[in-house]
Write an enzyme that holds these catalytic residues in place. Sequence first.
Site, PDB file in Angstrom:
ATOM      1  N   LYS A 197      -6.216   5.204   7.975  1.00  0.00           N
ATOM      2  CA  LYS A 197      -5.000   6.026   7.477  1.00  0.00           C
ATOM      3  C   LYS A 197      -5.310   7.631   7.355  1.00  0.00           C
ATOM      4  CE  LYS A 197      -3.190   1.958   4.990  1.00  0.00           C
ATOM      5  NZ  LYS A 197      -2.829   1.434   3.729  1.00  0.00           N
ATOM      6  N   SER A 241       0.624  -1.219  -0.023  1.00  0.00           N
ATOM      7  CA  SER A 241      -0.038  -0.106  -0.014  1.00  0.00           C
ATOM      8  C   SER A 241       1.128   1.365   0.126  1.00  0.00           C
ATOM      9  CB  SER A 241      -0.996   0.033   1.374  1.00  0.00           C
ATOM     10  OG  SER A 241      -0.069   0.087   2.443  1.00  0.00           O
TER      11      SER A 241
END
Length: 822
Positions: free
Chosen positions: A698, A655
């Site tokens: 996030k 990611s």
Amino acid sequence: MNPDPLSPDQLYWHCPLDWLPGKAETERDIERLPLGQTRALEALEFAVEMPQDGYNLYVAGSVGLGRHDMARRQVDAWARQQEAASDLCYIHNFEFEHRPRALMLPAGTARQLQHDIDDLLEHLLTSIPDTFRSEEYRARHDALKQAVEEREEHAFDELVERAKALGIGLVRTHSGYTIGPLRDDDFISVEEFAKLPEEEQQHLKELIDQVNADLRDTLGQVLRWHERLAEELKQLDDEFMHLTLDERIDWLRRRYLGSKPVQAFIENIKREVIQNADDFRAAGERGDKEGIALGKLIRAPEFTRFRVNIVVDNGGADGAPVVYEDNPNYHNLLGRIEYESQMGTLFTNFSLVKGGALHRANGGCLILDAHRLLMTPYVWETLKRALRSREIRIQPLELQLGLLSTSSLEPEPIPLHLNVVLVGERWIYHLLKAHDPEFSRLFKVYADLSEDIARDCDSVAAYARWIDALAHGEKLRPLSADAVARVVEQAARVSADAQKLSLHRERLADLLREADYWCHREGDNRIRPEHVQKAIEKREYRQRQLQERMQEAVERDILMIDTAGEQVAQVNGLSVIQLGDTAFGRPSRITATARLGSGKMVDIERETELGGPLHSKGVLILSAFLANCYAPSAPLSLSASLVFEQSYGPVDGDSASLAELCALLSAIAQVPLRQGFAVTGSVNQLGKVQAIGGVNEKIEGFFELCQARGLDGHQGVIIPASNIQHLMLKDEVVAAVRAQQFSVYAVAEVDEALALLTGLEAGSPSEDGSFPEQSFNGKVQQRLRILEETRTRLLRRELEAEILPPAPVAENREKKPDRDRY
């Protein structure tokens, strides 16, 4: 062209109130099948109704999904439509005591049989002593004895008379019989006998021998009379025992006419009682003298063999049995043989045979937790052996392991007919499938529970009914419509997908319980959205100490993260830290270097063995992207390195590959990147940005850092465009975006992320593959070209240095002796 930031409505998908059902509909549908589990329910129904062997079931799903509850509810519904299973009991084997016999009886019959046998024993303990004390019995018993005594006395009198006629006396004493010659009806003394002539002595001896022979014959005849008397007395006892027993035994025969094993058991009881009547007689008389209750007398060791040991009693059961064994160890599953200690010696019998879960579930369904089953030694193989042989054989574990050398009981095996439902996680199922060949033959049905359902109008209405059903089942306060909508929105957040709703029943039930608690604390009679929100916030607060410590370290510049300004080859990446069921986002600084080299890409995380395989894969994809995009027809004259700064633990996942690529391209082009942005997303070889997990956490992790330092409107997060559908951000993030203090951008390609981070146009390639000079990609291409030219020039110099001969050296013409010749 830079992409536009996402609107507040794209960051949080509210639940429309008109999607929720009315109150009457909710109450009417309070009892429903598990939501969204149609596939698993069909598999479960197929498994329990399939009559052939091997169609046992594995129910797979994550913890908290309600696996056990769903399986138990569905199996219970099936079991109620089935016939009750048979009772199981063990009885004494009158031929081989160490092999108890098993009786499979219709439901409720075992308890009835046990009661009837106990009644019979109590009757015998009362009636047998009374029978032997009756006048009729005593008269006939005494008459038989008196007749024999009279015949014995008459025979002895005749023998005495015959001996007396021969001049020999015969007298019966306590120690035996005395025989000797007579004179005037008195015995001759030894001295007198010695004075007799020898012929007379010899004659008397012959007479004495003759009387002795007659005595032996008479005694033999008397012995036979006593033997006959014993037989007659035994016949008399049997006759009276039959008078006591026959009526009860006949009644038992008629009562259990349809069961041959019970008929045989009754006959054995009758025979043993008649043969051991003295035990009943003595026990009954002892009970009368000592005042011992009959119920206690029948439990005496001498009567144990007549009783019934009930192992499974299905009397009163509503359908087939359903058993969930929470502790499936060897004895709890298979049964055991217990021992009793008497005078330091252990002994056992059929009454100490105890059944296990397999016995109780026989004829129905057994539900087991797969993880607990596999973690208990020897149980998995034992279960497979029972399913394979279709019988339950109780054997001590010590005997199977060779640790028991003494003899023990061997109870008769029980035919096994049941369905086994294993409940566990998916990884256990696939491990068993891959490594145990017997598993596929014994567990042919797989029920995979859904983790979530689609979020549409119909499913939201069904989900709302499910919420009300859970609240009703937990006896919680009712929820207002907007509170139900808030719970639905939280379910979407938990599923990490705005278009899905989590089916984790336990987590949902916990949220409702905690919301009810705060509702009670505030004195309200209905759960409202603020109570649900407070429950969410308080749970997060209880678990966020580590997150706050890490946030504090960044705010104090212990962990270096920039949220303003520009830096070359430096970008903020985003990762998620997962601790149990708690997850939070953490920003990380990613830096890169680029210099002249041979095209090698150094992943410092991998070189230090901190990078996982997925992270290494992402870095290798970056190298492929560079070659494909900027130098498709020439080698890369570049050496680069990538690292997560101040990262001291394992790093895995791809990611961060978009952020790493941006940092690497910045290092190559020497173009600074805006530090007010954080980047997440994976990238492929063609420069397409791909979805990642934990996008909400996030974004919120970087937002909290920016909020702590002060929002200035130039901060934001760049995410993959394919993650828009997963966004369910917190209210404070949405509010900041609405106030234009924070931004969330979604990109589909690397160029869009580069344009946001640099403020430059990324640039598109021309037909010959070159980019505009002032574009970001053009600067990258120019730097790579410069590195290639520099590398070519250096290689040419090295090649020329190898080809040109070395400079001549002046020779010393002075002749020197060749010392090495000799």
